[in-house]
Design a protein around this motif. Structure first.
Motif, PDB file in Angstrom:
ATOM      1  N   LEU A  63       0.848  -1.192   0.000  1.00  0.00           N
ATOM      2  CA  LEU A  63       0.000   0.000   0.000  1.00  0.00           C
ATOM      3  C   LEU A  63       0.882   1.240   0.000  1.00  0.00           C
ATOM      4  O   LEU A  63       2.033   1.212   0.461  1.00  0.00           O
ATOM      5  CB  LEU A  63      -0.904   0.035   1.240  1.00  0.00           C
ATOM      6  N   LEU A  64       0.327   2.340  -0.497  1.00  0.00           N
ATOM      7  CA  LEU A  64       1.008   3.630  -0.444  1.00  0.00           C
ATOM      8  C   LEU A  64       0.150   4.610   0.329  1.00  0.00           C
ATOM      9  O   LEU A  64      -1.033   4.801   0.013  1.00  0.00           O
ATOM     10  CB  LEU A  64       1.250   4.162  -1.858  1.00  0.00           C
ATOM     11  N   ASP A  65       0.740   5.231   1.344  1.00  0.00           N
ATOM     12  CA  ASP A  65       0.107   6.318   2.081  1.00  0.00           C
ATOM     13  C   ASP A  65       0.609   7.607   1.446  1.00  0.00           C
ATOM     14  O   ASP A  65       1.720   8.061   1.717  1.00  0.00           O
ATOM     15  CB  ASP A  65       0.492   6.221   3.562  1.00  0.00           C
ATOM     16  N   ALA A  66      -0.199   8.167   0.543  1.00  0.00           N
ATOM     17  CA  ALA A  66       0.215   9.298  -0.292  1.00  0.00           C
ATOM     18  C   ALA A  66      -0.165  10.609   0.389  1.00  0.00           C
ATOM     19  O   ALA A  66      -1.339  10.972   0.437  1.00  0.00           O
ATOM     20  CB  ALA A  66      -0.435   9.200  -1.666  1.00  0.00           C
ATOM     21  N   GLY A  67       0.832  11.302   0.908  1.00  0.00           N
ATOM     22  CA  GLY A  67       0.595  12.449   1.762  1.00  0.00           C
ATOM     23  C   GLY A  67       0.510  11.986   3.195  1.00  0.00           C
ATOM     24  O   GLY A  67      -0.382  12.355   3.956  1.00  0.00           O
ATOM     25  N   ALA A  68       1.474  11.155   3.575  1.00  0.00           N
ATOM     26  CA  ALA A  68       1.426  10.437   4.857  1.00  0.00           C
ATOM     27  C   ALA A  68       1.573  11.339   6.066  1.00  0.00           C
ATOM     28  O   ALA A  68       1.119  10.993   7.159  1.00  0.00           O
ATOM     29  CB  ALA A  68       2.518   9.365   4.891  1.00  0.00           C
ATOM     30  N   GLY A  69       2.231  12.480   5.893  1.00  0.00           N
ATOM     31  CA  GLY A  69       2.457  13.346   7.044  1.00  0.00           C
ATOM     32  C   GLY A  69       3.232  12.625   8.132  1.00  0.00           C
ATOM     33  O   GLY A  69       4.260  11.997   7.880  1.00  0.00           O
ATOM     34  N   THR A  70       2.735  12.698   9.342  1.00  0.00           N
ATOM     35  CA  THR A  70       3.408  12.066  10.484  1.00  0.00           C
ATOM     36  C   THR A  70       3.019  10.599  10.662  1.00  0.00           C
ATOM     37  O   THR A  70       3.416   9.978  11.641  1.00  0.00           O
ATOM     38  CB  THR A  70       3.073  12.815  11.779  1.00  0.00           C
ATOM     39  N   GLY A  71       2.222  10.056   9.755  1.00  0.00           N
ATOM     40  CA  GLY A  71       1.874   8.639   9.836  1.00  0.00           C
ATOM     41  C   GLY A  71       0.605   8.347  10.603  1.00  0.00           C
ATOM     42  O   GLY A  71       0.444   7.245  11.136  1.00  0.00           O
ATOM     43  N   ARG A 109      10.343  10.957  -0.066  1.00  0.00           N
ATOM     44  CA  ARG A 109      10.114  12.412  -0.002  1.00  0.00           C
ATOM     45  C   ARG A 109       9.819  12.902  -1.417  1.00  0.00           C
ATOM     46  O   ARG A 109      10.715  13.145  -2.224  1.00  0.00           O
ATOM     47  CB  ARG A 109      11.325  13.130   0.589  1.00  0.00           C
ATOM     48  N   LEU A 110       8.531  13.012  -1.712  1.00  0.00           N
ATOM     49  CA  LEU A 110       8.058  13.356  -3.047  1.00  0.00           C
ATOM     50  C   LEU A 110       6.800  14.211  -2.924  1.00  0.00           C
ATOM     51  O   LEU A 110       6.096  14.145  -1.919  1.00  0.00           O
ATOM     52  CB  LEU A 110       7.715  12.096  -3.848  1.00  0.00           C
ATOM     53  N   ALA A 111       6.518  14.975  -3.971  1.00  0.00           N
ATOM     54  CA  ALA A 111       5.302  15.782  -4.020  1.00  0.00           C
ATOM     55  C   ALA A 111       4.309  15.178  -4.995  1.00  0.00           C
ATOM     56  O   ALA A 111       4.684  14.743  -6.089  1.00  0.00           O
ATOM     57  CB  ALA A 111       5.636  17.204  -4.442  1.00  0.00           C
ATOM     58  N   LEU A 112       3.046  15.131  -4.603  1.00  0.00           N
ATOM     59  CA  LEU A 112       1.993  14.729  -5.520  1.00  0.00           C
ATOM     60  C   LEU A 112       1.693  15.867  -6.498  1.00  0.00           C
ATOM     61  O   LEU A 112       1.893  17.030  -6.174  1.00  0.00           O
ATOM     62  CB  LEU A 112       0.725  14.375  -4.744  1.00  0.00           C
ATOM     63  N   GLY A 113       1.180  15.504  -7.669  1.00  0.00           N
ATOM     64  CA  GLY A 113       0.832  16.501  -8.668  1.00  0.00           C
ATOM     65  C   GLY A 113       1.663  16.404  -9.925  1.00  0.00           C
ATOM     66  O   GLY A 113       1.294  16.943 -10.970  1.00  0.00           O
ATOM     67  N   GLY A 114       2.786  15.721  -9.853  1.00  0.00           N
ATOM     68  CA  GLY A 114       3.649  15.498 -11.008  1.00  0.00           C
ATOM     69  C   GLY A 114       4.021  14.038 -11.116  1.00  0.00           C
ATOM     70  O   GLY A 114       3.483  13.192 -10.389  1.00  0.00           O
ATOM     71  N   PRO A 115       4.963  13.695 -12.003  1.00  0.00           N
ATOM     72  CA  PRO A 115       5.365  12.291 -12.171  1.00  0.00           C
ATOM     73  C   PRO A 115       5.942  11.706 -10.882  1.00  0.00           C
ATOM     74  O   PRO A 115       6.641  12.383 -10.133  1.00  0.00           O
ATOM     75  CB  PRO A 115       6.433  12.360 -13.271  1.00  0.00           C
TER      76      PRO A 115
END
Length: 209
Positions: A63-71, A109-115
């Protein structure tokens, strides 16, 4: 109510204009985030967890927690039977707190919105709680999540009501193309009942074809 009426750290991140600014603000908030969100009665993680458990078999992986923050989501996923979860977030400070909980198999450490640097269909399920909101990620962030979620998998996310029309139009394109189906949409709810000025959101489950 379309504006941002929040103060403090939450108001600052909602008002941020660039991903770098958002990341820096979350870095500075990370050590207080769990405590302050608990005081606000933050509901997104619990709602996403319930939706995921209803639509994805126990033990599905990874699974991927996308924008996981502090978990906040990740620390519950293992308890309910999802043993392999990876975290993605743009804030190094938030990921440092998440790492301390020892609930993620990997941290990105990645940003959503791009590849994103993941293979097509790499994940059995994706959770994105509180990410599609003011000053964060627009509907284009869904594109890569659909690509990296395998057929039969699900994407569970929350969307602020003020962003819903544009988001729904974007998702409808994927539905029309036969890429996904909408498995569930919740009624609107207040995500932080203890925080004055909170705009309602809704939960959404997308099943990838």
């Amino acid at each position: 109510m379309a504006g941002n009426e929040h103060g403090g750290a939450l108001g600052a991140v909602y008002s941020a204009k660039r991903p770098e600014e958002v990341a820096a603000l979350y870095d500075g908030w990370a050590d207080r985030y769990d405590r302050e969100m608990a005081q606000a009665g933050y509901r997104h993680p619990a709602i996403c967890l319930a939706l995921l458990a209803r639509h994805l078999p126990r033990g599905a992986a990874p699974l991927l927690d996308a924008g996981a923050g502090t978990g906040l989501v990740g620390e519950w996923l293992g308890i309910v039977g999802y043993a392999h979860v990876e975290a993605l977030d743009l804030s190094e400070g938030m990921l440092k707190v998440a790492a301390s909980k020892n609930v993620y198999a990997a941290l990105h450490r990645l940003a959503l919105g791009g590849p994103l640097p993941f293979a097509d269909g790499q994940f059995a399920g994706i959770v994105s709680a509180g990410v599609f909101t003011t000053g964060h990620v627009g509907p284009e962030g869904v594109d890569e999540l659909v690509r990296i979620c395998r057929p039969g998998g699900v994407i569970v996310l929350t969307v602020k009501d003020t962003l819903w029309d544009g988001f729904a139009t974007h998702v409808a394109g994927f539905v029309a193309a036969g890429r996904i189906e909408i498995a569930e949409e919740t009624a609107s709810y207040v995500s932080m009942p203890g925080e004055q000025g909170t705009i309602p959101s809704r939960g959404l489950v997308l099943k990838v074809r």
